[in-house]
Design an enzyme around this catalytic site. Sequence first.
Site, PDB file in Angstrom:
ATOM      1  N   CYS A  73       0.822  -1.205   0.000  1.00  0.00           N
ATOM      2  CA  CYS A  73       0.000   0.000   0.000  1.00  0.00           C
ATOM      3  C   CYS A  73       0.860   1.261   0.000  1.00  0.00           C
ATOM      4  O   CYS A  73       1.846   1.350   0.729  1.00  0.00           O
ATOM      5  CB  CYS A  73      -0.897  -0.031   1.236  1.00  0.00           C
ATOM      6  SG  CYS A  73      -1.885   1.446   1.433  1.00  0.00           S
ATOM      7  N   CYS A 121       3.372  13.609  14.585  1.00  0.00           N
ATOM      8  CA  CYS A 121       3.167  14.094  13.211  1.00  0.00           C
ATOM      9  C   CYS A 121       1.952  13.440  12.547  1.00  0.00           C
ATOM     10  O   CYS A 121       0.991  14.110  12.214  1.00  0.00           O
ATOM     11  CB  CYS A 121       4.437  13.862  12.396  1.00  0.00           C
ATOM     12  SG  CYS A 121       4.263  14.224  10.635  1.00  0.00           S
TER      13      CYS A 121
HETATM   14 ZN   LIG Z   1       6.049  12.950   9.877  1.00  0.00          ZN
END
Ligand SMILES: [Zn+2]
Length: 495
Positions: free
Chosen positions: A302, A312
């Site tokens: 994927c 993040c």
């Molecule tokens: Zn990142």
Amino acid sequence: MDSDCEIFSDLDSGEESNENTEFATEIDPVSVDEESEVDDYPFEILSTNQIAQHMADCIKEVNAVVGLPPTVTRILLNHFKWDKEKMMERFYDGNQEKLFEEAHVVNPVKSSRASQSSRQRRSTNQSSEDCEICFVSYPAPLMAGLDCGHRFCTTCWDDYLTTKIMEDGVGQTIACAAHNCKILVDDESVMRLIKSSKVKLKYQHLITNSFVDCNRLLRWCPSPNCNNAVKVQFLESRSVTCRCGHTFCFLCGQNRHEPVKCELLKKWIKKCNEDLASCNWIAKNTKDCPQCDFTIEKNGGCNHITCGNRTCRHEFCWICLGKWDIHRTIGTSCNRYSASNESKEQSRTSLNRYLFYCNRYMNHMQSLKFEHKLYASVQKKMEEMQQFNMTWIECQFLKKAVDILCLCRQTLMYTYIFPYYLEKNNQIAIFENNQQDLENATESLSEYLERDITSENLIDIKQKVQDKYRYCSSRRNALLKHVHEGYDEDWWQYL
Ligand SMILES: [Zn+2]
Ligand SMILES: [Zn+2]
Ligand SMILES: [Zn+2]
Ligand SMILES: [Zn+2]
Ligand SMILES: [Zn+2]
Ligand SMILES: [Zn+2]
């Protein structure tokens, strides 16, 4: 003429095992529904016996016109590499005497006269004949000869033919045992004069081999241990699937590589080998998150990546490093090359252009390798489902989903070769739309099988998986159909 088929009737081809695989292909859904609609490329799978039958039919067909003995027709046809039209054209247009001489066969009109007179000769002197090889005198029934009139004892014939077949591997083109005689030994004589069934079998294999090798519309299945041949109606760079399950390009015998043609693929692979350094650079399995520089290692097919850095969690495309959600909107996809932001310098642009396509080609190739890992996890899932009262057959949709995922990855991989070599035009724009659709569908299926499937109720999965793979399959078919139409209509202009 039926004797021709009988000659081959004891040919060992492992028919039984073929029948079993035939059953297996029947329940293998990939080769039945999804693919057949796009592959308007008709072909037949022939077992060894069917090849012999096909060969006999060719001879019969020609004989219905030319009226020669089948043994002579076989030699003539082989001389013309089994091109019926060419053979008959020469037979009627040219000098027949010259034709027979070229093909190393005695003119059958003359030979019947010759054999009559030799029979008369023999009847007057029936007691014995000398074999010119072993110089032993034999009674007439132990002597045998060809239409050229050369006669030897059956033991010498057997020794001679056995050596030719077993040691020299010659089948269709065994010449008469007499020194300097170029007349070919016909198949009926060979089968009559050889005693060992092992040698007979080898001879039959040699004959069918050369028949398939000469015939442009036939090709052996390249899979080891498979004795089938594929027969097509016209030559094209298209893939065919043998009864053993192996799929290959009919024209070059390599693994399937639609939508590109054999020549283009060859050119591309040559280029990739020359630019090995850049390909190795592209093929690495780690990249840095475009938002926080966290190093991410890819371990599945994927391409929808979520940054592993917990603060993040940026979602991006592994191929172009663009934001993932933007990929879903038309016009901002990552499959089209645009030179507008590149340096005007030609060489740099051409390198960037190559790297663009090479990157995507390599990426799908790598994803494809990862998808093979999916089979193992899908296998586990299928076992789980069988605990939920699903039968083995009912669970097959999961394996089929991975089959189609791999098929789409493989096609996607080759689609990136295509625009690299082609002039941009409206049809290429349509091609790139189709490519984008297929890519989106494929990534969506890939993501679902790799991650989302675990969070759902096992019973609900089936409909979703089937919807997704059917959509993928239809996108793939649409793309291939368009490309083939382009081949027919001359839309593709090579750079
Ligand atoms: Zn990142
Ligand atoms: Zn002899
Ligand atoms: Zn001879
Ligand atoms: Zn096969
Ligand atoms: Zn090919
Ligand atoms: Zn992208």
